[in-house]
Design an enzyme around this catalytic site. Structure first.
Site, PDB file in Angstrom:
ATOM      1  N   HIS A 104      30.585  31.898  46.406  1.00  0.00           N
ATOM      2  CA  HIS A 104      29.739  32.256  45.269  1.00  0.00           C
ATOM      3  C   HIS A 104      28.923  31.025  44.875  1.00  0.00           C
ATOM      4  CE1 HIS A 104      33.367  34.817  44.814  1.00  0.00           C
ATOM      5  NE2 HIS A 104      32.597  35.697  44.201  1.00  0.00           N
ATOM      6  N   ASP A 107      30.992  28.653  42.861  1.00  0.00           N
ATOM      7  CA  ASP A 107      32.052  27.932  43.581  1.00  0.00           C
ATOM      8  C   ASP A 107      31.618  26.520  43.926  1.00  0.00           C
ATOM      9  OD1 ASP A 107      33.529  30.287  43.622  1.00  0.00           O
ATOM     10  OD2 ASP A 107      32.828  30.859  45.612  1.00  0.00           O
ATOM     11  N   ASP A 299      37.260  41.907  53.654  1.00  0.00           N
ATOM     12  CA  ASP A 299      38.020  40.845  52.993  1.00  0.00           C
ATOM     13  C   ASP A 299      39.484  41.104  53.303  1.00  0.00           C
ATOM     14  OD1 ASP A 299      35.859  39.565  51.944  1.00  0.00           O
ATOM     15  OD2 ASP A 299      36.330  39.938  49.850  1.00  0.00           O
ATOM     16  N   ASP A 310      45.773  42.890  41.475  1.00  0.00           N
ATOM     17  CA  ASP A 310      45.155  42.321  42.672  1.00  0.00           C
ATOM     18  C   ASP A 310      45.765  40.949  42.961  1.00  0.00           C
ATOM     19  OD1 ASP A 310      43.414  42.078  44.766  1.00  0.00           O
ATOM     20  OD2 ASP A 310      41.643  41.689  43.550  1.00  0.00           O
ATOM     21  N   ASP A 312      46.028  39.368  45.908  1.00  0.00           N
ATOM     22  CA  ASP A 312      45.265  38.595  46.900  1.00  0.00           C
ATOM     23  C   ASP A 312      46.156  37.711  47.770  1.00  0.00           C
ATOM     24  OD1 ASP A 312      42.666  39.493  46.424  1.00  0.00           O
ATOM     25  OD2 ASP A 312      42.374  38.110  44.765  1.00  0.00           O
ATOM     26  N   ASP A 342      39.907  36.374  51.878  1.00  0.00           N
ATOM     27  CA  ASP A 342      39.849  36.384  50.418  1.00  0.00           C
ATOM     28  C   ASP A 342      41.283  36.455  49.897  1.00  0.00           C
ATOM     29  OD1 ASP A 342      39.260  36.634  47.777  1.00  0.00           O
ATOM     30  OD2 ASP A 342      38.227  38.557  47.937  1.00  0.00           O
TER      31      ASP A 342
END
Length: 456
Positions: A104, A107, A299, A310, A312, A342
């Site tokens: 992003h 980021d 992802d 979530d 991840d 991700d």
């Protein structure tokens, strides 16, 4: 924050084989191994994400960050912090030996006091990224704009009730789409992190859908204007952070795109954990996207079956990934998309080397799943029984129904005359589940043979 960050990993991670005891070696992943006419690296197109790995401190709603990320500490010069973060990220990507990365805008560069200062921060970071790409050979799988963290986006970006927020988000996406184009990115992703509602009491659903469609139209138009040849991707997620998000799942997004004449402009970036949050398997979401002509990229991660959010986590199930990969390979494989990790470390994984351990294990899991999926495609494990199950639709009755040459009355007359009297047929689910397992086990057996041959 100078010099190598990952000092315990002296060089690039290499293939050690299934019997290797070195945790800093791949047991399965071999970039140059041929599979269905492509190198493994080209089949998977693996990417490292910069947000979870380098821009997240390891915090949660109950505690502050636990990770050793000096560039995220308080009081650090913004420029120095961004440089150190990027240096560490590309050191990691280079040593891991994967071809792609994703990020992003926020980021790699924080917001400044003004929009001009924010642009200057991003430009400086992009300059540094270009130098790192030239040095390492790493490529950009996709870029994206963070339209969910800043308080201005609390009520959404494109769907915000304030048109000035819409305009600010549009400016941010324009900039990041141009950055992605400049860096020769293969795709550009839009994730509607706040594009949804917390309560219907203050929400006009029709208005917000129209705003979102207009926003996506503007993005598609700008892509054409600047000559960006990559793919525009939308990432579905059902909820979290909002109560309900408009990009709920693959079918919802494709339906939205078709309603607004955007189906030819966008494909889907599917995340495994988002699929399970929507009540689907990842296999289902991949199959749905392919059936609807919307599949684009992945992802790759997983959730925790005992948690409803979530998480991840890094993937660890060959069985689950093999089925999704089978659908992708059977449809011809990836185009501009890839498998973006991700995924994030657990808060107790505080060693710098833990980031390598997590990615190596996840990449090996993905590689094993690829081998199993490739074997199933070559053997026709699922294709052959699927074709047999629908074979009668190629006969006279099936073709007449699908071509529109018979009416309901015609079909009723055939049934009434006794010409049609169907009997149930077995779906053979248990047989197919067993056949899938046998192909996965066959990959294990072939690995054992390779290991014995290598020993000789």
């Amino acid at each position: 924050m100078s010099g190598d960050f990952f000092t315990e990993v002296p060089g690039r991670i290499t293939y050690g084989g299934p019997e290797s005891t070195d945790p800093l070696a791949y047991a399965v992943y071999q970039p140059d191994r041929e599979l269905l006419g492509k190198r493994m690296e080209d089949q998977l197109r693996i990417a490292v994400c910069l947000w979870h790995s380098f821009n997240w401190p390891g915090s949660d709603v109950f505690g502050v960050g636990t990770f050793d990320r000096p560039w995220l500490g308080p009081g650090i010069d913004v420029a120095a912090a961004s440089q150190a973060k990027l240096d560490a990220a590309f050191e990691f990507i280079d040593k891991l030996g994967v071809p792609f990365f994703t990020f992003h805008d926020r980021d790699v560069a924080p917001e400044g006091r003004t929009y001009a200062e924010t642009r200057a921060n991003l430009d400086a970071s992009v300059n540094r990224i270009e130098r790192h790409m030239g040095r390492t050979g790493a490529r950009l799988l996709w870029g994206t704009a963070n339209l969910f963290t800043h308080p201005r986006y609390a009520a959404g970006a494109a769907t915000n009730p304030d048109p000035e927020v819409f305009a600010y988000a549009a400016a941010q996406v324009k900039t990041m789409l141009e950055v992605t184009h400049r860096l020769a990115g293969a795709n550009y992703v839009l994730w509607g992190g706040r594009e949804g509602y917390e309560t219907l009491l203050n929400t006009d659903l029709a208005r917000e859908e129209a705003q979102l469609a207009r926003f996506l139209t503007l993005v598609a138009e700008h892509k054409q204007r600047i000559g960006f040849k990559g793919t525009l991707l939308i990432e579905p997620k059902p909820q979290e952070p909002t109560k309900h998000q408009y990009d709920y799942d693959a079918a919802t997004v494709v339906g939205f795109l078709q309603r607004h004449g955007l189906a030819d402009e966008y494909r889907l970036n599917l995340e495994a954990n988002h699929a399970t949050l929507a009540g689907h398997s990842f296999h289902h979401e991949v199959a749905s996207a392919l059936a609807l002509g919307g599949f684009g990229s992945v992802d790759v991660n997983r959730g925790d079956y005992q948690n409803g959010w979530d998480t991840d986590q890094f993937p660890n199930s060959v069985d689950e990934l093999a089925l999704a990969l089978h659908e992708i390979l059977a449809a011809g494989g990836l185009a501009t998309g890839g498998f973006n990790f991700d995924a994030k470390l657990r808060r107790q994984s505080v060693s710098r080397t833990d980031l390598f351990h997590a990615h190596i294990a996840g990449i090996d899991t993905l590689a094993r799943a690829l081998l199993a999926a490739g074997d199933m495609v070559e053997e026709g494990t699922l294709a052959t029984p699927r074709q047999a199950r629908y074979a009668d639709w190629s006969d006279e009755l099936g073709t007449a129904i699908l071509s529109g040459t018979v009416t309901l009355a015609d079909l009723e007359r055939r049934v009434a005359a006794g010409a049609i009297d169907p009997r149930p047929r077995s779906g053979e689910q248990e047989l197919l589940e067993g056949m899938v397992n046998r192909r996965i086990w066959a990959v294990d057996a072939s690995r054992e043979r390779e290991t014995k041959t290598a020993r000789r």
